[in-house]
Design an enzyme around this catalytic site. Structure first.
Site, short mmCIF file in Angstrom:
data_model
loop_
_atom_site.label_atom_id
_atom_site.label_comp_id
_atom_site.label_asym_id
_atom_site.label_seq_id
_atom_site.Cartn_x
_atom_site.Cartn_y
_atom_site.Cartn_z
N LYS A 126 0.82 -1.22 0.00
CA LYS A 126 0.00 0.00 0.00
C LYS A 126 0.85 1.27 0.00
CE LYS A 126 -3.56 -0.43 -0.37
NZ LYS A 126 -4.25 -0.75 -1.66
N GLY A 128 2.51 2.18 -3.04
CA GLY A 128 2.51 2.66 -4.41
C GLY A 128 3.35 1.79 -5.33
N THR A 129 3.57 0.54 -4.92
CA THR A 129 4.44 -0.34 -5.71
C THR A 129 3.84 -0.70 -7.06
OG1 THR A 129 3.52 -2.29 -4.59
CG2 THR A 129 5.52 -1.31 -3.65
N ARG A 130 2.54 -0.92 -7.11
CA ARG A 130 1.90 -1.26 -8.38
C ARG A 130 2.00 -0.10 -9.36
NH1 ARG A 130 1.48 -4.93 -11.73
NH2 ARG A 130 1.12 -6.32 -9.96
N ARG A 207 5.58 5.33 2.37
CA ARG A 207 4.46 6.27 2.49
C ARG A 207 4.24 6.54 3.97
NH1 ARG A 207 -1.52 4.27 0.49
NH2 ARG A 207 -2.67 6.25 0.64
N LYS A 332 -7.72 0.97 -6.59
CA LYS A 332 -6.82 2.05 -6.24
C LYS A 332 -7.61 3.34 -6.07
CE LYS A 332 -3.52 -0.89 -6.80
NZ LYS A 332 -2.86 -1.51 -5.64
N GLY A 333 -7.33 4.05 -4.97
CA GLY A 333 -7.99 5.31 -4.74
C GLY A 333 -9.36 5.18 -4.09
N PRO A 335 -12.16 5.28 -1.22
CA PRO A 335 -12.27 6.17 -0.06
C PRO A 335 -11.98 5.44 1.24
CG PRO A 335 -14.45 5.62 -0.93
CD PRO A 335 -13.45 5.10 -1.92
N HIS A 336 -11.32 6.11 2.17
CA HIS A 336 -10.99 5.52 3.46
C HIS A 336 -12.13 5.74 4.45
CE1 HIS A 336 -6.33 5.81 2.74
NE2 HIS A 336 -6.95 5.00 1.91
#
Length: 369
Positions: A126, A128-130, A207, A332-333, A335-336
């Site tokens: 989580k 940003g590796t992808r 991160r 990806k992206g 909402p939390h």
């Protein structure tokens, strides 16, 4: 006299019938003689050609899976060293990419050689590796495995030959890469990678550990809606606010602790620490650093990106092999969930000394505090 004419005509008919049978038998005998002599092989075979064409169509689909298919020709031998295996893996022309030939019909690209990766994205989950891997794959001199191999943490017992066979074929001057974010937090991974090649270049995308933990929890929650609340997992005791470091979402963010393990096997010069936040805000600048670290010409630049306001992520304008823009997957992206501010502050206070230690070790201040 009339009856005598009838007998003549009858005898003539019988003679003609015998001649017809004789010539028929002669033709049949001649046909079998020529076939047994092999002369029939020159006859056109439209059906065979059609079957070959069908196989060729199927082969296009097989190529999609060749990079991840173990070769039945290569059996793992754990007593062999990586250097010995590297020297022996020289593919002769006509050999297949991870599959035996079937009736002489090629099923994959035979150009290039399968090599151990010269660079690995080892973490973090989580972070940003992808995105980093997808951005790198624009570069013509980078070949990478799409799926995460998990060799150095889950499948190490399968042997180095098995691992190499997962790799794509590369030409001289191209770099082989893979990414498995869990390597960074796996105790045995550094020594195992060094056994393969201690010169391997290692990329770590980091991160803000608090944001990363929330993102990690969000991903798990999407797969398991019955998951307990974030605060109940992050805190051993809600009243005292003691952080539970046994929870993986919290433990992964202790970057300094994990890096200490890696520095026992690799010098700091073999690492590149990529800012996950900057990879979003300024992907071209961060990709320039990555390409320099890998010794690549700066091909990936700002012209390849645009910012997607809806997802809050940069997307690729011109991904390789496509004329249409492409963003990362729907996961990806996302909402939390809302986390109590006091819980987030507890985590920030907890991570602060570890962050400062990581800044010192890496030589970079990521500004998370």
């Amino acid at each position: 006299m009339g009856c005598s004419g009838c007998r003549v005509r009858f005898n003539f008919g019988k003679a003609l019938s015998k001649v017809s049978v004789f010539f028929t038998m002669l033709l049949i005998f001649t046909y079998f003689f020529y076939c047994l002599s092999g002369l029939c092989d020159s006859a056109p075979r439209a059906l065979y050609s059609q079957e070959t064409l069908d196989y060729d169509i199927l082969d296009d689909h097989r190529r999609l899976f060749d990079d991840l298919r173990p070769s039945p020709r290569l059996l793992p031998d754990r007593n062999r060293t990586a250097s010995t295996a590297e020297a022996e893996q020289v593919d002769a022309p006509g050999e297949l990419d991870g599959a035996p030939q079937d009736g002489g019909i090629p099923v994959s690209n035979t150009f290039g050689t399968k090599r151990f990766p010269q660079a690995i994205i080892i973490g973090v989950k989580k972070g940003g590796t992808r995105a980093l891997l997808e951005f790198l794959r624009i570069h013509p001199d980078v070949r990478a495995v799409g799926a995460e191999p998990h060799f150095f943490d889950r499948f190490y017992d399968k042997g180095l030959e098995w691992y190499r066979n997962l790799m794509p074929r590369t030409l001289d001057g191209q770099i082989t890469m893979e990414k498995t974010p869990s390597y960074f937090v796996t105790k045995e991974a550094p020594s195992r990678i060094c056994t393969m090649n201690c010169q391997t270049k290692l990329i770590v995308v980091v991160r803000d550990p608090v944001t990363r933990a929330v993102s990690d929890y969000t991903q798990t929650l999407s797969k398991n809606p019955g998951l307990p609340s974030f605060q109940s997992l992050a805190l051993k005791n809600v009243s005292t606010g003691l952080i539970d470091t046994s929870w993986s979402a919290v433990r992964i963010g202790l970057y300094a602790k994990h890096l200490e393990n890696w520095l026992q096997h690799f010098p700091l010069s073999h690492f590149l620490f990529v800012s996950g936040e900057r990879l979003v805000s300024d992907p071209a600048w961060e990709m320039g650093r990555v390409q320099d670290f890998l010794g690549l010409k700066r091909v990936v630049s700002g012209k390849h990106f645009y910012f997607n306001q809806t997802k809050g992520f940069p997307c690729l304008k011109k991904p390789e092999g496509s004329s249409r823009p492409r963003c990362l997957g729907k996961s990806k992206g996302r909402p939390h969930p809302q986390i109590p501010s006091e819980v987030l502050q507890r985590l920030r206070d907890f991570y602060r000394p570890f962050n400062h230690r990581f800044y010192q070790m890496s030589g970079q201040d990521f500004g998370w505090d």
